[in-house]
Design a protein around this motif. Sequence first.
Motif, mmCIF file in Angstrom:
data_model
loop_
_atom_site.group_PDB
_atom_site.id
_atom_site.type_symbol
_atom_site.label_atom_id
_atom_site.label_comp_id
_atom_site.label_asym_id
_atom_site.label_seq_id
_atom_site.Cartn_x
_atom_site.Cartn_y
_atom_site.Cartn_z
ATOM 1 N N LEU A 90 28.727 8.979 10.068
ATOM 2 C CA LEU A 90 29.425 10.195 10.471
ATOM 3 C C LEU A 90 30.681 9.866 11.265
ATOM 4 O O LEU A 90 30.748 8.868 11.969
ATOM 5 C CB LEU A 90 28.511 11.066 11.357
ATOM 6 N N ASN A 91 31.676 10.719 11.129
ATOM 7 C CA ASN A 91 32.842 10.640 11.995
ATOM 8 C C ASN A 91 33.326 12.062 12.264
ATOM 9 O O ASN A 91 32.961 13.004 11.547
ATOM 10 C CB ASN A 91 33.956 9.786 11.390
ATOM 11 N N ALA A 92 34.119 12.235 13.302
ATOM 12 C CA ALA A 92 34.546 13.572 13.710
ATOM 13 C C ALA A 92 35.298 14.291 12.596
ATOM 14 O O ALA A 92 35.118 15.495 12.389
ATOM 15 C CB ALA A 92 35.425 13.465 14.966
ATOM 16 N N PHE A 93 36.134 13.571 11.862
ATOM 17 C CA PHE A 93 36.911 14.201 10.798
ATOM 18 C C PHE A 93 35.999 14.736 9.695
ATOM 19 O O PHE A 93 36.163 15.854 9.211
ATOM 20 C CB PHE A 93 37.900 13.195 10.209
ATOM 21 N N GLY A 94 35.001 13.940 9.312
ATOM 22 C CA GLY A 94 34.078 14.365 8.254
ATOM 23 C C GLY A 94 33.277 15.583 8.642
ATOM 24 O O GLY A 94 33.083 16.502 7.843
ATOM 25 N N VAL A 95 32.811 15.601 9.904
ATOM 26 C CA VAL A 95 32.051 16.758 10.389
ATOM 27 C C VAL A 95 32.933 17.997 10.412
ATOM 28 O O VAL A 95 32.523 19.090 10.004
ATOM 29 C CB VAL A 95 31.481 16.470 11.798
#
Length: 232
Positions: A75-80
């Motif tokens: 997970l990464n902030a952009f994907g979320v």
Amino acid sequence: MPVEPARLELAPHSEIASGIRDALPFVFSLLLTFTLIGMLGRRHGLDLPAMVVFSGTVMASPLQLTLLETPAHLLNAFGVLVSALSINLRFLIFTLSLKSSLKGAKAAFIPALAVMANAAFTLMSIRKEQQPISRLYANTVCFTLYAAAVLGTMAGYCFASLAGSALMDDVSVVIAIFISASLGKMARERHSFHAQWIAGLTTAASLLWLGQISLMLVLAVTMVASYAYDRT
């Protein structure tokens, strides 16, 4: 002529009562579904304010369950952020489809539409086929279901903090809760509330008598009971 003012005075109460009555079958489902999300959030080490914001802004249990069960390194902030924005685009489409049926100034509906869930859209879509959607009805339906999601998240989080680690590690527990919340929808809409209770009671009986939750038992009993009830 004297009857008319009384009728107008009772109309708001009627709209609120109608909204609560229509929303109730979905409240039970949302409470259970978001209880699961609160439990998973606690298990993954998130704090309660974060979980409340998570449920309050995303309001999409399948996406929330996917994100919570995804390994952290994937997970990464952009994907979320992209996932959340993408799935919430549906609310823009929902709003556009309801726009012509809203009774009164459209700006007055913004608070309700901002917290509209799938179930709220379903109820308002049915309502617009019968009569225009009033602000009171929209507020009652949307905020009742929104509150159920947030309260369910909080209840699940608190339950997870009190439950033993062995219970929380049993994946079948959380899966059975999700089944209990969702499977009742296989019945016709007016029977969904009964089917959800059947699933919930079967889950409890399985845990009480077998010492564990049998997913096959929950599935079988709920499907058979829902089918039989639907045919009566």
